[in-house]
Design an enzyme around this catalytic site. Structure first.
Site, PDB file in Angstrom:
ATOM      1  N   HIS A 110       0.850  -1.195   0.000  1.00 23.20           N
ATOM      2  CA  HIS A 110       0.000   0.000   0.000  1.00 23.20           C
ATOM      3  C   HIS A 110       0.887   1.246   0.000  1.00 23.20           C
ATOM      4  CE1 HIS A 110      -2.770   2.968   1.793  1.00 23.20           C
ATOM      5  NE2 HIS A 110      -3.760   2.189   1.416  1.00 23.20           N
ATOM      6  N   ASP A 187       3.130  -4.051   8.335  1.00 25.59           N
ATOM      7  CA  ASP A 187       1.894  -3.312   8.124  1.00 25.59           C
ATOM      8  C   ASP A 187       0.754  -4.308   8.378  1.00 25.59           C
ATOM      9  OD1 ASP A 187      -0.417  -2.262   7.089  1.00 25.59           O
ATOM     10  OD2 ASP A 187       0.462  -1.554   5.215  1.00 25.59           O
ATOM     11  N   GLN A 190      -4.355  -4.990   7.173  1.00 25.42           N
ATOM     12  CA  GLN A 190      -5.289  -5.991   6.641  1.00 25.42           C
ATOM     13  C   GLN A 190      -5.148  -7.342   7.331  1.00 25.42           C
ATOM     14  OE1 GLN A 190      -7.667  -5.147   4.672  1.00 25.42           O
ATOM     15  NE2 GLN A 190      -6.947  -3.206   3.832  1.00 25.42           N
ATOM     16  N   LYS A 213     -10.613  -0.457  10.471  1.00 29.02           N
ATOM     17  CA  LYS A 213     -10.725  -1.651   9.635  1.00 29.02           C
ATOM     18  C   LYS A 213     -11.068  -2.880  10.474  1.00 29.02           C
ATOM     19  CE  LYS A 213      -7.289   0.021   6.294  1.00 29.02           C
ATOM     20  NZ  LYS A 213      -8.067   0.390   5.110  1.00 29.02           N
ATOM     21  N   CYS A 351      -4.763   1.892  -3.921  1.00 26.18           N
ATOM     22  CA  CYS A 351      -3.556   2.484  -3.291  1.00 26.18           C
ATOM     23  C   CYS A 351      -2.319   1.607  -3.424  1.00 26.18           C
ATOM     24  CB  CYS A 351      -3.767   2.802  -1.813  1.00 26.18           C
ATOM     25  SG  CYS A 351      -4.939   4.111  -1.522  1.00 26.18           S
TER      26      CYS A 351
HETATM   27  C1  LIG Z   1      -2.290  -2.712   3.623  1.00 24.80           C
HETATM   28  C2  LIG Z   1      -2.684  -1.336   4.041  1.00 24.80           C
HETATM   29  N1  LIG Z   1      -1.778  -0.541   4.615  1.00 24.80           N
HETATM   30  C3  LIG Z   1      -2.077   0.695   5.031  1.00 24.80           C
HETATM   31  C4  LIG Z   1      -3.329   1.218   4.865  1.00 24.80           C
HETATM   32  C5  LIG Z   1      -3.629   2.602   5.344  1.00 24.80           C
HETATM   33  O1  LIG Z   1      -4.545   2.559   6.397  1.00 24.80           O
HETATM   34  P1  LIG Z   1      -5.167   3.912   6.969  1.00 24.80           P
HETATM   35  O2  LIG Z   1      -5.801   4.604   5.811  1.00 24.80           O
HETATM   36  O3  LIG Z   1      -6.169   3.439   7.984  1.00 24.80           O
HETATM   37  O4  LIG Z   1      -4.054   4.683   7.575  1.00 24.80           O
HETATM   38  C6  LIG Z   1      -4.314   0.443   4.245  1.00 24.80           C
HETATM   39  C7  LIG Z   1      -5.659   0.991   4.002  1.00 24.80           C
HETATM   40  O5  LIG Z   1      -6.390   0.547   3.153  1.00 24.80           O
HETATM   41  C8  LIG Z   1      -3.987  -0.868   3.841  1.00 24.80           C
HETATM   42  O6  LIG Z   1      -4.892  -1.654   3.263  1.00 24.80           O
END
Ligand SMILES: Cc1ncc(COP(=O)(O)O)c(C=O)c1O
Length: 396
Positions: A110, A187, A190, A213, A351
């Site tokens: 992401h 990270d 997910q 999430k 993203c």
């Molecule tokens: C794998 C991953 N990392 C980071 C993020 C960013 O999360 P946030 O927008 O809650 O900061 C997301 C959001 O979709 C994600 O799917």
């Protein structure tokens, strides 16, 4: 699996849980309680409702810590995964990396786990290297081995990615990394909402995730870090709440960890709402959640496989995410068509903009499943995708 989500009464079929999730009643109730019964700031007052805020806020930290099996001092509240990843990149790695050091990421990450590293590359002259994805678009230790060198200082990866949804063997990757003195940032945006997470077992150095999430409120997230590493991390924000004293520029004393990383009035309702969300998920059981999602994904994959004009990109991954395209129809048109039937899916690049070369497209439809989704939701989705002409006619 359960029905205490008020949004279920709206008639929507929500299959965009990778973006955010619906909130169950206990979470909404807890947040309302804060606003109706005990609104006050945290860590500042000497009256009873303020002390209650302190207890609830720090209690939420303890709930998070128990949930991921860390010490409660190792849990820093942030505004989300993005904020947490930026904090670790800026607060820890900016200080610990030097020119020509190497960071390993991969093309499925992401933006929030790419851009903070790109900034360090631009500012410090460190190099960002990419571990290859295999034929199933998954990341394995072998591809990390191919790019690792004695200059590698950090590997940063999602435990489950938001498009392909492959569950990476983080434990094995961490073991390999630590044998070479390499730090691992995970990270968990997910993964933490969907599978049991144990930071001691994984032995990762940092873990980032978002409350929204996982049935919690927006604007709250977590950075977990090993205590000895947090001791070497710089706070990004300075100000109220995080200092013990500041008499002159030379005489600044910070509060202890984790408070020193939470300058300013914290997101109180976010933290206690996240605590309530975790209690809720625990009442269902993380193993049951994973089993439900994986089972429903398999059913969806089986059903979509019967439709000739559908191409899937991640049939085999063990998570609740399915990405696909309808032959000859732009993904956003598919999403808009489904929206007419109150079905919410995500379309676009999600993203993960570096993934396009590997997938051969920068646009897919993503279905991401969570606890309140049912076989009936999948049946409705599949029935609407069966007839390509119907999609073509109705999207006009
Ligand atoms: C794998 C991953 N990392 C980071 C993020 C960013 O999360 P946030 O927008 O809650 O900061 C997301 C959001 O979709 C994600 O799917």
């Amino acid at each position: 699996m359960n029905n205490n989500f008020p949004m279920l009464n709206t008639g929507y079929i929500y299959l965009d849980n990778g973006a955010t999730t619906w909130k169950p009643e206990p979470v909404i109730k807890k947040i309302n309680e804060y606003y109706n019964d005990f609104t006050a700031n945290a860590h500042r007052g000497d009256y009873d409702i303020s002390l209650r805020v302190d207890n609830e806020y720090e209690g939420a930290r303890k709930i998070v810590a128990d949930f991921i099996n860390s010490d409660y001092k190792e849990v820093i509240f942030t505004s989300g995964t993005t904020d947490a990843l930026n904090l670790v990149a800026e607060g820890y790695f900016r200080k610990h990396l030097q020119k020509d050091d190497e960071i390993i990421i991969n093309y499925a990450e992401h933006a929030s786990n790419v851009m903070p590293w790109f900034r360090l590359a631009n500012d410090l002259g460190v190099k960002v290297k990419f571990a290859a994805l295999n034929d199933s678009n998954a990341l394995t230790l072998d591809s990390i081995k191919e790019v690792v060198s004695d200059k590698t200082k950090v590997i940063s990866l999602a435990m489950i990615t938001n498009v392909i949804g492959d569950l990476r063997d983080v434990k094995e990757i961490v073991k390999f990394a630590h044998e070479r003195g390499i730090k691992v940032v995970v990270d968990g945006a997910q993964s933490v909402p969907h599978i049991k997470t144990d930071v001691k077992d994984l032995d990762c150095d940092f873990l980032a995730f978002s409350g929204h999430k996982m049935c919690g409120p927006t604007g709250i997230g977590v950075l977990y870090g090993k205590y000895e590493l947090l001791e070497e991390m710089e706070p990004r924000n300075l100000g109220g709440g995080m200092n013990a004293s500041f008499d002159s520029p030379e005489e600044i004393e910070l509060k202890s960890i984790p408070t020193r990383f939470e300058a300013g009035t914290p997101n109180i309702e976010g933290a206690i709402g996240l605590g309530a969300a975790i209690k809720y998920l625990e009442s269902i059981g993380m193993d049951n959640i994973q089993k439900h999602e994986v089972g429903l994904k398999k059913y969806l994959v089986d059903e979509l496989s019967k439709i000739e004009h559908i191409k899937m990109y991640n049939k085999d991954t063990i998570s609740g995410t399915v990405v696909f395209n309808v032959d000859g129809i732009f993904s956003q048109d598919v999403a808009i068509y489904l929206s007419k039937y109150k079905i919410c899916v995500r379309a676009g690049n999600h993203c993960a903009k570096l993934l396009k070369n590997k997938l051969g497209t920068d646009n897919t439809v993503r279905v991401s499943i969570y606890i309140y989704n049912t076989k009936e939701d999948v049946d409705k989705l599949v029935s609407l995708l069966q007839d390509k002409n119907k999609i073509l006619n109705e999207m006009l």
